[in-house]
Scaffold this motif. Structure first.
Motif, PDB file in Angstrom:
ATOM      1  N   VAL A 149       0.838  -1.202   0.000  1.00 17.23           N
ATOM      2  CA  VAL A 149       0.000   0.000   0.000  1.00 17.23           C
ATOM      3  C   VAL A 149       0.872   1.251   0.000  1.00 17.23           C
ATOM      4  O   VAL A 149       0.591   2.229  -0.716  1.00 17.23           O
ATOM      5  CB  VAL A 149      -0.951   0.003   1.213  1.00 17.23           C
ATOM      6  N   LEU A 150       1.934   1.225   0.801  1.00 17.04           N
ATOM      7  CA  LEU A 150       2.826   2.386   0.885  1.00 17.04           C
ATOM      8  C   LEU A 150       3.445   2.709  -0.472  1.00 17.04           C
ATOM      9  O   LEU A 150       3.378   3.851  -0.946  1.00 17.04           O
ATOM     10  CB  LEU A 150       3.929   2.106   1.911  1.00 17.04           C
ATOM     11  N   LEU A 151       4.047   1.717  -1.106  1.00 14.01           N
ATOM     12  CA  LEU A 151       4.728   1.956  -2.371  1.00 14.01           C
ATOM     13  C   LEU A 151       3.741   2.288  -3.493  1.00 14.01           C
ATOM     14  O   LEU A 151       4.041   3.118  -4.356  1.00 14.01           O
ATOM     15  CB  LEU A 151       5.570   0.728  -2.742  1.00 14.01           C
ATOM     16  N   THR A 152       2.568   1.651  -3.469  1.00 12.05           N
ATOM     17  CA  THR A 152       1.562   1.960  -4.481  1.00 12.05           C
ATOM     18  C   THR A 152       1.068   3.400  -4.334  1.00 12.05           C
ATOM     19  O   THR A 152       0.899   4.121  -5.320  1.00 12.05           O
ATOM     20  CB  THR A 152       0.376   0.991  -4.384  1.00 12.05           C
ATOM     21  N   SER A 153       0.833   3.817  -3.094  1.00 10.16           N
ATOM     22  CA  SER A 153       0.392   5.192  -2.834  1.00 10.16           C
ATOM     23  C   SER A 153       1.445   6.192  -3.297  1.00 10.16           C
ATOM     24  O   SER A 153       1.123   7.225  -3.909  1.00 10.16           O
ATOM     25  CB  SER A 153       0.102   5.385  -1.344  1.00 10.16           C
ATOM     26  N   MET A 154       2.714   5.887  -3.022  1.00 11.84           N
ATOM     27  CA  MET A 154       3.793   6.778  -3.447  1.00 11.84           C
ATOM     28  C   MET A 154       3.844   6.885  -4.971  1.00 11.84           C
ATOM     29  O   MET A 154       4.038   7.975  -5.524  1.00 11.84           O
ATOM     30  CB  MET A 154       5.133   6.277  -2.902  1.00 11.84           C
ATOM     31  N   ALA A 155       3.663   5.757  -5.640  1.00 10.86           N
ATOM     32  CA  ALA A 155       3.687   5.772  -7.106  1.00 10.86           C
ATOM     33  C   ALA A 155       2.544   6.622  -7.657  1.00 10.86           C
ATOM     34  O   ALA A 155       2.735   7.391  -8.610  1.00 10.86           O
ATOM     35  CB  ALA A 155       3.599   4.337  -7.640  1.00 10.86           C
TER      36      ALA A 155
END
Length: 452
Positions: free
Chosen positions: A343-349
């Protein structure tokens, strides 16, 4: 023909126009008008939405004042004193003036709260000096653009206020959480700057002189006072950020008008080298005549006139994206990722991609209410996520095709937009590295935040 096909054609069309060099404001406006027709909306809705942005927009109320603050600080000589102090501390290193420009951006950000004002002020002031010092003009302009990204991270920051308002978080906690990441962004960009300048042999070295550092630090006392005034007023609740901008404008006006005759009486020439000035000389900044104030206001209005329409059409773009179901699609996509890091990396992307085409305000308005609850549901601290979100949004200021800071830097330095991109890339790497560190190490954002 299906609506989705028409919207795809419109999107490809405006992308082609951007590649031809059409201004980004017109690109977004064309897309908004085209999709408005496809959605069956009245064009009156665009005018109404733009009107609401400029009359009811909470964050935008302070924008002209923050920009005016930056111009007054520049005109009065306060910004030059801050940059002199930064140069005295860093001038003994290769690329010291460019590193000082980034450091000055950090100091200026603590007064203006604006990325565009930071870029415009430091760029217009130090770009000519850097070019005279042998730096490539493209690198000099890119340095001002990259340095301006900390304008919305180092407190006070209007966008932190907007985020806190939307997500019902403590503004003070968000401000405190932005301090360490903002400083890390400055250091990372300075490190990259040092490497580039060493490779190219740019910059004239000056000896490390403690007396010079003390003298320039003393000479920058009005700048430090302005920073303290803003932070004290906001943290103690004495005035709102908009009022803080107004108070700072008033402070800079008074300082500039009073110091001008004092400066003349002391015969304190602004061109005199710092090492040749006395401490008494450094006490008074150059100031400006009362008759010069209208021209400063007009300059601020011109910059506001460039930025406000961009923000306005971006907000209308957000409304059309909502009607197209973009918010629901994004929410379902991120939720489907599963665990904490996914979720963290997807949100950042998502924030990074959105920042490439939208200003930080509409990015926050569109995505924060969608992504923040999802992040909280997998255990990401809300304050930590706010910093992750907004550092990512700030990086959008130097990523094409939108890259607002790139447009501002191009405007104040005269270097064409596309010529800045080559030297923006190393700074982008530094900012992305810092962003991932802040995301993966929560304490970098939370270490100073009071524990309940």
């Amino acid at each position: 023909m299906a609506d989705s096909t028409i919207i795809t054609i419109i999107s490809l069309g405006v992308t082609f126009l951007f590649m031809l060099g059409v201004p980004v404001f017109l690109i977004i406006a064309y897309w908004v008008v085209g999709t408005t027709f496809v959605l069956g909306q009245s064009l009156d809705n665009i005018g109404s939405a733009l009107s609401d942005v400029f009359t009811d927009g909470f964050a935008l109320l302070a924008m002209p004042l923050f920009i005016l603050t930056g111009d007054l600080i520049n005109k009065s000589g306060i910004a030059k004193r801050l940059s002199d102090f930064a140069y005295s501390c860093l001038g003994w290193l290769r690329g010291g003036l460019a590193m000082a420009a980034i450091g000055a951006c950090g100091l200026f950000a603590a007064i203006s709260g604006s990325n565009s004002a930071t870029t415009a002020t430091i760029g217009s002031m130090l770009h000519p000096e850097m070019v005279k010092g042998g730096y490539d003009e493209r690198f000099s302009a890119a340095t001002a653009a990259a340095g301006g990204t900390v304008g919305i991270i180092i407190p006070p920051s209007i966008i932190f206020i907007v985020y806190g308002y939307l997500m019902n978080l403590s503004i003070s906690d968000l401000f405190i959480a932005g301090i360490v990441p903002g400083v890390l962004m400055v250091f990372a960009m300075q490190f990259v700057c040092w490497i580039i300048c060493r490779i190219n042999g740019w910059g004239h070295l000056i000896p490390l002189n403690i007396n010079r550092i003390l003298k320039t630090g003393f000479g920058a006392w009005l700048g430090f006072f302005a920073i303290g005034l803003v932070l004290w007023g906001i943290y103690t609740g004495k005035f709102s950020p908009t009022e803080a901008a107004a108070v700072t404008v008033g402070f800079c006006l008074i300082v500039g008008i009073i110091c001008y005759p004092l400066n003349k009486m002391m015969k304190n020439d602004a061109e005199t080298p710092v090492q040749d000035k006395t401490y008494a000389d450094m006490l008074v900044v150059e100031g400006f005549k009362l008759t010069e104030v209208p021209s400063v206001v007009v300059r601020s209005a011109q910059i506001t006139g460039i930025l406000a329409p961009l923000i306005g059409v971006s907000v209308v773009m957000q409304q059309n994206l909502s009607l197209l179901g973009a918010q629901q699609i994004i929410g379902d996509f991120v939720t489907g990722m599963g665990g904490y890091y996914a979720v963290l990396l997807t949100s950042m992307a998502i924030v990074f991609v959105a920042g490439m085409v939208l200003e930080s305000l509409p990015v926050t308005i569109i995505l924060a209410p969608i992504l923040a609850p999802i992040a909280a549901s997998v255990g990401i601290d809300p304050v930590h996520f706010s910093v992750i979100f907004l550092v990512g949004a700030s990086i959008g200021f130097v990523t094409p095709p939108y890259g607002l800071n790139l447009y501002v830097a191009s405007g104040v330095t005269g270097v064409p937009y596309f010529r800045l991109l080559k030297y923006t890339l190393p700074y982008l790497v530094a900012l992305l590295t810092t962003w991932f560190l802040v995301a993966l190490i929560p304490q970098l954002a939370l270490v100073l935040v009071p524990k309940i």
